[in-house]
Write a protein that holds these residues in place. Structure first.
Motif, PDB file in Angstrom:
ATOM      1  N   ALA A   1       1.032  -1.128   0.226  1.00  0.00           N
ATOM      2  CA  ALA A   1       0.375   0.198   0.154  1.00  0.00           C
ATOM      3  C   ALA A   1       0.973   1.143   0.229  1.00  0.00           C
ATOM      4  O   ALA A   1       0.245   1.730  -0.757  1.00  0.00           O
ATOM      5  CB  ALA A   1      -1.034  -0.019   1.137  1.00  0.00           C
ATOM      6  N   LYS A   2       2.402   1.138   0.807  1.00  0.00           N
ATOM      7  CA  LYS A   2       3.237   2.120   0.929  1.00  0.00           C
ATOM      8  C   LYS A   2       3.215   2.316  -0.427  1.00  0.00           C
ATOM      9  O   LYS A   2       3.634   3.426  -1.128  1.00  0.00           O
ATOM     10  CB  LYS A   2       3.636   2.028   1.960  1.00  0.00           C
ATOM     11  N   GLN A   3       4.052   1.262  -1.205  1.00  0.00           N
ATOM     12  CA  GLN A   3       4.400   1.484  -2.306  1.00  0.00           C
ATOM     13  C   GLN A   3       3.294   2.484  -3.816  1.00  0.00           C
ATOM     14  O   GLN A   3       3.197   3.428  -4.318  1.00  0.00           O
ATOM     15  CB  GLN A   3       5.119   0.644  -3.198  1.00  0.00           C
ATOM     16  N   VAL A   4       2.121   1.869  -3.595  1.00  0.00           N
ATOM     17  CA  VAL A   4       0.969   2.500  -3.993  1.00  0.00           C
ATOM     18  C   VAL A   4       0.755   3.830  -4.179  1.00  0.00           C
ATOM     19  O   VAL A   4       0.373   4.555  -4.941  1.00  0.00           O
ATOM     20  CB  VAL A   4      -0.108   1.905  -4.830  1.00  0.00           C
ATOM     21  N   SER A   5       1.314   4.051  -2.953  1.00  0.00           N
ATOM     22  CA  SER A   5       0.492   5.769  -2.759  1.00  0.00           C
ATOM     23  C   SER A   5       1.235   6.711  -2.663  1.00  0.00           C
ATOM     24  O   SER A   5       1.207   7.989  -3.086  1.00  0.00           O
ATOM     25  CB  SER A   5       0.347   5.766  -0.760  1.00  0.00           C
ATOM     26  N   GLY A   6       2.879   6.250  -2.926  1.00  0.00           N
ATOM     27  CA  GLY A   6       3.678   6.818  -3.034  1.00  0.00           C
ATOM     28  C   GLY A   6       3.773   6.982  -5.224  1.00  0.00           C
ATOM     29  O   GLY A   6       4.961   7.685  -4.972  1.00  0.00           O
ATOM     30  N   GLY A   7       2.738   6.716  -4.993  1.00  0.00           N
ATOM     31  CA  GLY A   7       2.895   6.690  -6.570  1.00  0.00           C
ATOM     32  C   GLY A   7       4.156   5.910  -7.353  1.00  0.00           C
ATOM     33  O   GLY A   7       4.560   5.880  -8.254  1.00  0.00           O
ATOM     34  N   HIS A   8       4.369   4.703  -7.053  1.00  0.00           N
ATOM     35  CA  HIS A   8       5.407   3.967  -7.777  1.00  0.00           C
ATOM     36  C   HIS A   8       5.039   2.846  -8.178  1.00  0.00           C
ATOM     37  O   HIS A   8       5.980   2.447  -8.745  1.00  0.00           O
ATOM     38  CB  HIS A   8       6.624   3.423  -6.142  1.00  0.00           C
TER      39      HIS A   8
ATOM     40  N   ARG B   1       2.283   1.429 -11.187  1.00  0.00           N
ATOM     41  CA  ARG B   1       2.026   1.508 -12.626  1.00  0.00           C
ATOM     42  C   ARG B   1       0.560   0.718 -13.221  1.00  0.00           C
ATOM     43  O   ARG B   1       1.208  -0.394 -13.116  1.00  0.00           O
ATOM     44  CB  ARG B   1       2.564   2.083 -13.101  1.00  0.00           C
ATOM     45  N   ILE B   2      -0.266   0.949 -13.800  1.00  0.00           N
ATOM     46  CA  ILE B   2      -1.339   0.335 -13.627  1.00  0.00           C
ATOM     47  C   ILE B   2      -1.654  -0.128 -15.724  1.00  0.00           C
ATOM     48  O   ILE B   2      -2.648   1.676 -15.708  1.00  0.00           O
ATOM     49  CB  ILE B   2      -3.243  -0.114 -13.452  1.00  0.00           C
ATOM     50  N   ASN B   3      -1.108  -0.534 -16.257  1.00  0.00           N
ATOM     51  CA  ASN B   3      -1.605  -0.462 -17.747  1.00  0.00           C
ATOM     52  C   ASN B   3      -0.629   1.312 -18.164  1.00  0.00           C
ATOM     53  O   ASN B   3      -1.409   1.498 -18.560  1.00  0.00           O
ATOM     54  CB  ASN B   3      -2.393  -0.472 -18.123  1.00  0.00           C
ATOM     55  N   GLY B   4       0.304   1.730 -17.259  1.00  0.00           N
ATOM     56  CA  GLY B   4       1.172   2.848 -17.454  1.00  0.00           C
ATOM     57  C   GLY B   4       0.257   3.995 -17.436  1.00  0.00           C
ATOM     58  O   GLY B   4       0.832   4.639 -17.296  1.00  0.00           O
ATOM     59  N   ASP B   5      -0.574   3.935 -16.573  1.00  0.00           N
ATOM     60  CA  ASP B   5      -1.004   4.958 -15.664  1.00  0.00           C
ATOM     61  C   ASP B   5      -0.692   4.730 -14.312  1.00  0.00           C
ATOM     62  O   ASP B   5      -0.875   3.209 -13.749  1.00  0.00           O
ATOM     63  CB  ASP B   5      -2.749   5.344 -15.888  1.00  0.00           C
ATOM     64  N   ARG B   6      -0.357   5.758 -13.513  1.00  0.00           N
ATOM     65  CA  ARG B   6       0.051   5.676 -12.607  1.00  0.00           C
ATOM     66  C   ARG B   6      -1.144   5.572 -10.982  1.00  0.00           C
ATOM     67  O   ARG B   6      -2.473   6.451 -11.361  1.00  0.00           O
ATOM     68  CB  ARG B   6       0.774   7.239 -11.398  1.00  0.00           C
ATOM     69  N   ALA B   7      -0.946   4.193 -10.495  1.00  0.00           N
ATOM     70  CA  ALA B   7      -2.071   4.335  -9.306  1.00  0.00           C
ATOM     71  C   ALA B   7      -2.005   4.939  -8.358  1.00  0.00           C
ATOM     72  O   ALA B   7      -1.225   5.489  -7.808  1.00  0.00           O
ATOM     73  CB  ALA B   7      -2.225   2.845  -8.490  1.00  0.00           C
ATOM     74  N   GLN B   8      -3.359   5.384  -8.069  1.00  0.00           N
ATOM     75  CA  GLN B   8      -3.693   6.985  -7.011  1.00  0.00           C
ATOM     76  C   GLN B   8      -4.133   6.579  -5.784  1.00  0.00           C
ATOM     77  O   GLN B   8      -2.522   7.167  -5.121  1.00  0.00           O
ATOM     78  CB  GLN B   8      -4.878   7.606  -7.625  1.00  0.00           C
ATOM     79  N   LYS B   9      -4.325   5.444  -5.324  1.00  0.00           N
ATOM     80  CA  LYS B   9      -4.677   4.660  -4.290  1.00  0.00           C
ATOM     81  C   LYS B   9      -4.576   3.468  -3.817  1.00  0.00           C
ATOM     82  O   LYS B   9      -4.500   2.341  -5.429  1.00  0.00           O
ATOM     83  CB  LYS B   9      -5.901   5.031  -3.632  1.00  0.00           C
ATOM     84  N   PRO B  10      -4.392   2.426  -2.849  1.00  0.00           N
ATOM     85  CA  PRO B  10      -3.847   0.882  -2.723  1.00  0.00           C
ATOM     86  C   PRO B  10      -4.926   0.524  -3.002  1.00  0.00           C
ATOM     87  O   PRO B  10      -5.085  -1.057  -3.630  1.00  0.00           O
ATOM     88  CB  PRO B  10      -3.646   0.695  -1.462  1.00  0.00           C
ATOM     89  N   ALA B  11      -6.542   0.813  -2.888  1.00  0.00           N
ATOM     90  CA  ALA B  11      -8.220   0.497  -3.049  1.00  0.00           C
ATOM     91  C   ALA B  11      -8.495   1.021  -4.609  1.00  0.00           C
ATOM     92  O   ALA B  11      -9.070   0.060  -4.758  1.00  0.00           O
ATOM     93  CB  ALA B  11      -8.798   0.998  -1.984  1.00  0.00           C
ATOM     94  N   GLN B  12      -7.235   0.958  -5.709  1.00  0.00           N
ATOM     95  CA  GLN B  12      -7.481   1.083  -7.209  1.00  0.00           C
ATOM     96  C   GLN B  12      -7.658  -1.087  -6.911  1.00  0.00           C
ATOM     97  O   GLN B  12      -7.097  -1.403  -6.399  1.00  0.00           O
ATOM     98  CB  GLN B  12      -6.681   1.461  -7.624  1.00  0.00           C
ATOM     99  N   THR B  13      -8.382  -0.872  -8.724  1.00  0.00           N
ATOM    100  CA  THR B  13      -8.657  -2.908  -8.431  1.00  0.00           C
ATOM    101  C   THR B  13      -7.910  -2.983  -9.795  1.00  0.00           C
ATOM    102  O   THR B  13      -8.150  -2.133 -10.387  1.00  0.00           O
ATOM    103  CB  THR B  13     -10.122  -2.858  -8.473  1.00  0.00           C
ATOM    104  N   VAL B  14      -7.516  -4.169  -9.879  1.00  0.00           N
ATOM    105  CA  VAL B  14      -6.603  -4.518 -11.033  1.00  0.00           C
ATOM    106  C   VAL B  14      -7.565  -5.941 -11.489  1.00  0.00           C
ATOM    107  O   VAL B  14      -8.367  -6.431 -10.491  1.00  0.00           O
ATOM    108  CB  VAL B  14      -5.762  -5.432 -10.941  1.00  0.00           C
ATOM    109  N   GLY B  15      -7.650  -6.537 -12.550  1.00  0.00           N
ATOM    110  CA  GLY B  15      -8.498  -7.915 -13.255  1.00  0.00           C
ATOM    111  C   GLY B  15      -7.204  -8.027 -13.810  1.00  0.00           C
ATOM    112  O   GLY B  15      -6.396  -7.649 -14.584  1.00  0.00           O
ATOM    113  N   PRO B  16      -7.305  -9.379 -14.600  1.00  0.00           N
ATOM    114  CA  PRO B  16      -7.047 -10.396 -15.452  1.00  0.00           C
ATOM    115  C   PRO B  16      -6.369  -9.111 -16.482  1.00  0.00           C
ATOM    116  O   PRO B  16      -7.122  -9.105 -17.601  1.00  0.00           O
ATOM    117  CB  PRO B  16      -7.651 -11.400 -15.784  1.00  0.00           C
TER     118      PRO B  16
END
Length: 123
Positions: A27-34, A36-51
């Protein structure tokens, strides 16, 4: 894993796939902006990913690129965790730390004596 949801929080998935030791580190890595999901920076740890999603993040000194294959229902053993993703990271040929020594290890006392005798001038 038949009861796995269609989407999962990114911090949970990174923890399930054993990229981070604890979920709070993920969660700390995601919150720190480190991450990326499909090239876009993940904003928060609650952002979802799928297959099918491609994640890019730093793990130590290596930039990892992985594609999410399935979502796990639990954090299982490492063999189970490796089935959750496909590793797309480019393999780099790391040169040895000390290329001049050829990786033979530390010389023994006998080897050092022989080396000293070969260096001393005779006569």
């Amino acid at each position: 894993m038949a009861d796995a949801p269609a989407k999962l929080r990114i911090d949970k998935w990174l923890w399930h796939a054993r990229f981070f030791k604890t979920r709070s580190l993920a969660a700390k890595q995601v919150s720190g902006g480190h991450v990326r999901i499909n090239g876009d920076r993940a904003q928060k740890p609650a952002q979802t990913v799928g297959p099918g999603d491609v994640l890019t993040f730093a793990q130590g000194r290596v930039i990892r690129v992985v594609q999410v294959e399935i979502l796990g229902a639990r954090r299982g053993p490492a063999t189970e965790a490796r089935t959750l993703y496909t590793d797309l990271t480019e393999e780099k040929d790391n040169p040895p730390q000390n290329p001049g020594f050829e990786g033979k290890g530390r010389p023994t006392k006998k080897d050092r004596r022989a080396l000293d005798l070969s260096r001393t001038p005779k006569g």
